[in-house]
Design an enzyme around this catalytic site. Structure first.
Site, PDB file in Angstrom:
ATOM      1  N   LYS A 123       0.849  -1.199   0.000  1.00 15.82           N
ATOM      2  CA  LYS A 123       0.000   0.000   0.000  1.00 15.82           C
ATOM      3  C   LYS A 123       0.885   1.251   0.000  1.00 15.82           C
ATOM      4  CE  LYS A 123      -3.386   2.542   2.849  1.00 15.82           C
ATOM      5  NZ  LYS A 123      -4.298   2.512   4.020  1.00 15.82           N
ATOM      6  N   ASP A 175       1.471   6.195   5.528  1.00 17.53           N
ATOM      7  CA  ASP A 175       0.536   5.281   4.867  1.00 17.53           C
ATOM      8  C   ASP A 175       1.093   4.660   3.580  1.00 17.53           C
ATOM      9  OD1 ASP A 175      -1.871   4.042   5.405  1.00 17.53           O
ATOM     10  OD2 ASP A 175      -3.096   5.474   4.267  1.00 17.53           O
ATOM     11  N   LYS A 234     -10.315  12.731   8.024  1.00 16.83           N
ATOM     12  CA  LYS A 234      -9.936  12.276   9.365  1.00 16.83           C
ATOM     13  C   LYS A 234      -9.997  13.435  10.366  1.00 16.83           C
ATOM     14  CE  LYS A 234      -6.751   8.571   7.997  1.00 16.83           C
ATOM     15  NZ  LYS A 234      -7.478   7.438   8.600  1.00 16.83           N
ATOM     16  N   ARG A 248      -7.784  -0.489   0.745  1.00 18.44           N
ATOM     17  CA  ARG A 248      -8.298  -1.706   0.114  1.00 18.44           C
ATOM     18  C   ARG A 248      -8.684  -1.444  -1.335  1.00 18.44           C
ATOM     19  NH1 ARG A 248     -12.586  -2.074   4.876  1.00 18.44           N
ATOM     20  NH2 ARG A 248     -10.778  -1.052   5.828  1.00 18.44           N
ATOM     21  N   ASP A 303     -12.285   6.953   3.318  1.00 15.53           N
ATOM     22  CA  ASP A 303     -11.110   6.725   4.165  1.00 15.53           C
ATOM     23  C   ASP A 303     -10.680   5.253   4.159  1.00 15.53           C
ATOM     24  OD1 ASP A 303      -9.018   7.380   5.783  1.00 15.53           O
ATOM     25  OD2 ASP A 303     -10.210   7.601   7.614  1.00 15.53           O
TER      26      ASP A 303
HETATM   27  N1  BES Z   1      -4.451   4.489   6.688  1.00 17.81           N
HETATM   28  C1  BES Z   1      -5.569   4.171   7.462  1.00 17.81           C
HETATM   29  C2  BES Z   1      -5.290   3.157   8.570  1.00 17.81           C
HETATM   30  C3  BES Z   1      -4.278   3.550   9.609  1.00 17.81           C
HETATM   31  C4  BES Z   1      -4.684   3.998  10.860  1.00 17.81           C
HETATM   32  C5  BES Z   1      -2.927   3.411   9.371  1.00 17.81           C
HETATM   33  C6  BES Z   1      -3.755   4.326  11.828  1.00 17.81           C
HETATM   34  C7  BES Z   1      -2.002   3.725  10.346  1.00 17.81           C
HETATM   35  C8  BES Z   1      -2.417   4.172  11.577  1.00 17.81           C
HETATM   36  C9  BES Z   1      -6.695   3.597   6.590  1.00 17.81           C
HETATM   37  O1  BES Z   1      -6.720   4.027   5.286  1.00 17.81           O
HETATM   38  C10 BES Z   1      -7.977   4.041   7.224  1.00 17.81           C
HETATM   39  O2  BES Z   1      -8.219   5.211   7.240  1.00 17.81           O
HETATM   40  N2  BES Z   1      -8.748   3.087   7.727  1.00 17.81           N
HETATM   41  C11 BES Z   1      -9.971   3.379   8.349  1.00 17.81           C
HETATM   42  C12 BES Z   1     -10.980   2.400   7.826  1.00 17.81           C
HETATM   43  C13 BES Z   1     -12.386   2.744   8.130  1.00 17.81           C
HETATM   44  C14 BES Z   1     -12.827   3.990   7.397  1.00 17.81           C
HETATM   45  C15 BES Z   1     -13.241   1.589   7.723  1.00 17.81           C
HETATM   46  C16 BES Z   1      -9.787   3.269   9.848  1.00 17.81           C
HETATM   47  O3  BES Z   1      -8.991   2.439  10.274  1.00 17.81           O
HETATM   48  O4  BES Z   1     -10.386   4.032  10.571  1.00 17.81           O
HETATM   49 ZN    ZN Z   2      -4.879   4.652   4.527  1.00 17.81          ZN
HETATM   50 ZN    ZN Z   3      -7.843   5.887   5.114  1.00 15.50          ZN
END
Ligand code: BES
Ligand code: ZN
Ligand code: ZN
Length: 475
Positions: free
Chosen positions: A241, A264, A253, A327, A323
């Site tokens: 990724k 990321d 966010k 995936r 967000d």
């Molecule tokens: N990049 C984030 C996940 C992440 C969180 C990486 C903390 C490193 C540290 C990912 O793209 C994301 O935002 N995931 C969301 C998913 C949700 C919207 C289903 C999350 O984890 O809140």
């Molecule tokens: Zn992410």
């Molecule tokens: Zn994200």
């Protein structure tokens, strides 16, 4: 850092600091018992190196991770004191000398790294250790130095990856990062192909393009190839990724969640680190790395919740939340790797979900996939390297939960934004693009970037995955 080996009485070895590991109860110092990773700095004219750091190993469970940490403590004290020639007396334990020496190299070389390129105050900049000498009581076979040299290469590459991950998002925009990756790859004979936005459009990589739409900087797909076993046609695909900054997109966010999102792209950086290291070590495997690079931004052309996108594989996807972009880009990258390289095994590395931290803290990365035997082997590599991996289950119900009413699937499961098995929801989404390829998904959102310092893992990027996968692929 130069690394050397000597077999001479440790008392006669001259350095700026000498590290001595002591089991609990075997200490000759009055105020130092040798408890677990307890330290004691002493100055003595009995030794050629008058500055000696004693490090306790405790009584029980003296494993390689404890040796890495003990070696880190010596290296860290050396940096603090600007003692640039470091010696460590190698203790005898229930491991081979090759393993013990490699662990000492791990702790010292990984611990020698600090992200300080933007600190201008010379006093605050960390000094780098110049030389590490391992002092053995007896003459050692060549395999010991060979093991140290090999480990040094692995750790240097892990440190290089940390520097990429710690770097500002604005200096690693996709086009620039792709060229940086290409340069690093070519230096070690790894071939690299960069696909630009036009190529991605031509191929129909619409999930990558959809995520990219909110950003003013076009996306890239970086494909690395290393053929370490030309006699075989079998390939291992690594998919990383590469979100160079994750603002969340229109589902933006909150404060508190965005600050570390330059991390990321750690998956993409780690894939580069693994393949380059494999090439430098001459590992007999054919590896292909596929990393989609883009920002996730809320620009005025950004993708919107409710959009339906037709992916490269043909599967249609409802973007329920912008967000959950990792995936999306990985869906296309995995499908591309599977279709064009038909790998015998595919491993994706991704900072995919905040939920993995809820499940596992920062103690172990999460592994999911369709081959328990492979995951078990990866977990064993995790035990050996200290880069721990813990398997999470995939149940049929979680597959049902990503069904969409307006498309084939959506990028959320049931209440995924509230936690609810969020890491598993990420895995079942990726699974749709894997087909029947043997596959492991490694969620490194909790281990790629530390919010605290823990021995040789400094705050910030950790390089997690390089040592793990090199160990896994070497076996
Ligand atoms: N990049 C984030 C996940 C992440 C969180 C990486 C903390 C490193 C540290 C990912 O793209 C994301 O935002 N995931 C969301 C998913 C949700 C919207 C289903 C999350 O984890 O809140
Ligand atoms: Zn992410
Ligand atoms: Zn994200």
């Amino acid at each position: 850092m130069e690394i050397a080996i000597t077999s001479q009485n440790f008392k006669d070895h001259a350095a700026d600091i000498l590290g001595l590991f002591v089991r609990e109860g075997e200490s000759e110092q009055e105020d130092f018992k040798g408890k677990d990773l307890e330290t004691f700095l002493s100055y003595s004219t009995d030794y050629k190196t008058k500055r000696v750091l004693f490090v306790g190993l405790g009584k029980e469970k003296i494993d390689l991770e404890k040796i890495r940490r003990a070696a880190f403590l010596v290296a860290n004290k050396a940096k603090e004191l600007k003692a640039l020639k470091v010696a460590v007396r190698v203790p005898k334990l229930d491991y081979s000398m090759e393993q013990i020496s490699a662990a000492i190299v791990d702790g010292a070389v990984l611990g020698n790294y600090k992200f300080d390129k933007y600190i201008t105050d010379a006093e605050r900049k960390s000094v780098k250790i110049e030389k590490l000498t391992l002092v053995f009581d007896e003459l050692q076979p060549n395999t010991v130095k060979a093991s140290m040299d090999r480990e040094k290469i692995i750790c240097d590459n892990a440190n290089m990856i940390k520097e990429l991950v710690n770097e500002n998002a604005f200096v690693k925009k996709p086009d620039i990062l792709a060229i940086t990756m290409e340069k690093i790859a070519k230096e070690s004979g790894v071939s690299c192909k960069i696909m630009d936005e036009k190529e991605l459009e031509r191929l129909g990589m619409n999930l990558i393009l959809a995520v990219n739409r909110g950003s003013r900087h076009p996306a890239r797909l970086v494909v690395l190839e290393y053929n370490g076993d030309p006699k075989s046609s079998e390939k291992v695909a690594l998919v990383g990724k590469g979100i160079t900054f994750d603002s969340g997109g229109l589902n933006i966010k909150d404060t508190g969640h965005m600050e570390t999102m330059k991390q990321d792209m750690a998956g993409a950086a780690t894939v580069l680190g693994i393949i380059v290291t494999a090439a430098k070590l001459g590992i007999r495997k054919n590896l292909v790395g596929v990393s989609p690079l883009t920002e996730n931004m809320p620009g005025d052309n950004a993708q919107k919740p409710g959009d339906v996108i037709k992916s490269y594989s043909g599967i249609t996807v409802e973007v329920a939340n912008t967000d959950a972009e990792g995936r999306l880009v990985l869906g296309d990258a995995i499908a591309y790797a599977v279709k064009n390289y038909k790998p015998a095994m595919l491993i994706d590395l991704a900072t995919l979900t905040g939920a993995i931290t809820v499940a596992l803290g920062d103690y172990a990365a999460g592994a999911m996939g369709n081959d328990n035997e492979l995951i078990k082997r990866l977990s064993e590599a995790g035990e050996r390297t200290g880069e721990r991996v813990w398997q999470l289950p995939i149940f049929q119900e979680s597959r049902d939960d990503i069904k969409s009413e307006i498309a084939d699937i959506k990028n959320l499961g049931f209440r995924t934004t509230l936690g609810y098995g969020g890491s598993i929801a990420g895995a079942v989404f990726l699974e749709k693009f894997v087909g029947d390829t043997k596959w492991i998904h490694l969620d490194i959102a909790n281990t790629a970037f530390m919010e605290r310092e823990r021995y040789y893992l400094r705050k910030g990027a950790t390089g997690f995955g390089v040592r793990l996968l090199i160990d896994f692929l070497s076996k």
